[in-house]
Design an enzyme around this catalytic site. Structure first.
Site, mmCIF file in Angstrom:
data_model
loop_
_atom_site.group_PDB
_atom_site.id
_atom_site.type_symbol
_atom_site.label_atom_id
_atom_site.label_comp_id
_atom_site.label_asym_id
_atom_site.label_seq_id
_atom_site.Cartn_x
_atom_site.Cartn_y
_atom_site.Cartn_z
ATOM 1 N N GLU A 257 1.286 -0.969 -0.341
ATOM 2 C CA GLU A 257 0.081 -0.527 0.171
ATOM 3 C C GLU A 257 1.133 1.220 0.142
ATOM 4 O O GLU A 257 0.683 2.041 0.685
ATOM 5 C CB GLU A 257 -1.105 0.093 1.292
ATOM 6 C CG GLU A 257 -1.475 -1.382 0.863
ATOM 7 C CD GLU A 257 -2.673 -0.986 1.703
ATOM 8 O OE1 GLU A 257 -3.034 -0.503 3.075
ATOM 9 O OE2 GLU A 257 -3.550 -2.381 2.101
ATOM 10 N N GLU B 27 -7.170 -10.121 -1.071
ATOM 11 C CA GLU B 27 -7.901 -9.419 0.152
ATOM 12 C C GLU B 27 -9.653 -9.616 0.250
ATOM 13 O O GLU B 27 -10.011 -9.045 0.098
ATOM 14 C CB GLU B 27 -7.667 -8.075 1.264
ATOM 15 C CG GLU B 27 -5.693 -8.323 1.171
ATOM 16 C CD GLU B 27 -4.815 -7.734 2.191
ATOM 17 O OE1 GLU B 27 -6.299 -6.603 2.953
ATOM 18 O OE2 GLU B 27 -4.226 -7.433 2.434
#
Length: 392
Positions: A165, A276
């Site tokens: 991220e 995810e």
């Protein structure tokens, strides 16, 4: 009766209960098969796990894990704040249990994650006197960490999420954590990204190395991630894959964006991983990406008039939402199956709705239904729909 027979019997009863409670007939599910069996010709099927599942304290999740999944991701136990909470402390206990369980049961194992701005103590980039570290100190800090962690887990995990991220929605870098400590300068952060992957390659030579991010379907963000991949490749630095976090909802993202992202990463030679996967069914989740989520923590949004709108399914998921949940999961799994030659793994971010982080994001204390099993471990209708995709 054997453990497997008990698991299969429970699955059969659960499937019957769900099929009776929904207004739309559901595909029949073979109780002897799990998700990993249905997708054995396509990709690995994974889930996020925690120490309560692996210890057997969460017995029902434990049984589902063994029946349906052949890949695991640690929900939190391999993040920096757990492994290295203070400058003088290392704690590998939970992570070692994760690895031992995976090896015992023949699971593919992800290490998650080496470099992230979140769940990382400030001492990684701040001196003891509170002043910012220099560039050289920051580079040494991350290398020291990667060396210890990757050496400890050498030969024990199949892949690492090396950086997590770091790319913004506009395709640049997010001014958080390591990036902020480096002053947000793109050239300097580029050096840092190269350094981190070089370290991972050096200390985890036989492990797949990934970049992982949320909203990795947005065209601008795809372009930013592809820029990083090309930069590493141009320098001869190994990167093996890209993880697309699939924290999605009933009405987003656009399917074409998902397919375009898979194609873009695959075209660069990347292993594509859906890392995810969950399905938010509550209001305002997409809007919060525009307005920001910190403000939604305000206690005001727990007041009755807001709660009725923001948390409408406290007493159970309505039949029409259950059907929409199933249809959307099916629709996306059909995309993944279509692209199975480009995808290595699809990992759901948890097993049952009770353990989902989506109950607390972006608004705390909501009752969400984002996974494949409900809170009582009854499978959602989506389970049967997903099991049927490869058969078609």
């Amino acid at each position: 009766m054997t453990k497997r027979s008990l698991i299969c019997a429970a699955a059969a009863v659960s499937a019957l209960v769900v099929s009776c409670s929904q207004k739309t007939p559901q595909p029949s599910v073979d109780p002897d098969l799990g998700l990993k069996d249905a997708y054995s010709d396509a990709f690995l099927i994974g889930t996020a796990v925690n120490r309560f599942i692996l210890s057997g304290r969460d017995t029902l999740s434990y049984n589902i894990l063994l029946k349906d999944f052949n890949a695991m991701s640690p929900e939190n136990d391999m993040k920096p704040e757990v492994l290295h909470p203070t400058p003088d402390t290392w704690n590998f206990t939970a992570a070692d249990q994760y690895v031992a369980f995976g090896k015992e049961h023949g699971m593919w194992l992800l290490g998650h994650t080496l470099c992230w701005h979140n769940q990382t103590p400030d001492f990684f980039w701040t001196r003891k006197d509170g002043k910012p570290m220099s560039k050289d100190e920051i580079f040494a800090s991350i290398e020291d960490y990667i060396k210890v962690v990757c050496t400890h887990f050498a030969g024990k995990v199949d892949a690492w999420d090396v950086i997590n991220e770091i790319v913004s929605e506009q395709g640049g870098y997010r001014d958080l954590g390591w990036v902020h400590a480096l002053g947000g300068d793109q050239d300097l952060v580029d050096e840092f990204v190269k350094h981190v992957f070089r370290c991972a390659e050096k200390y985890a030579p036989d492990t797949q190395l990934y970049y992982n991010d949320f909203n990795a379907w947005r065209p601008e963000k795809v372009a930013g991630i592809c820029r990083i991949v090309k930069m590493l490749q141009a320098e001869g630095i190994r990167i093996d894959g890209v993880g697309i976090q699939a924290h999605w909802g009933l009405d987003f993202p656009k399917n074409q964006y998902i397919e375009d992202a898979i194609d873009a990463y695959s075209a660069l030679g990347m292993r594509v991983n859906i890392t995810e996967f969950d399905m938010d069914v509550l209001p305002f989740t997409r809007a919060v990406q525009v307005f920001g989520w910190q403000g939604m923590k305000d206690p005001m949004y727990q007041l009755e008039e807001y709660e009725e709108f923001l948390d409408p399914y406290k007493d159970g998921i309505p039949a029409e939402i259950e059907d929409a949940h199933a249809a959307r999961f099916k629709e996306i799994m059909e995309i993944f199956y279509k692209h199975r030659s480009q995808i290595d793994r699809v990992t759901f971010w948890g097993i049952n709705d009770r353990m989902s982080w989506k109950n607390g994001y972006p608004v705390p204390n909501r009752t969400n239904y984002s996974l494949l099993w409900q809170r009582d471990f009854t499978p959602h209708a989506a389970y049967g729909e997903i099991m049927a995709v490869p058969q078609k």
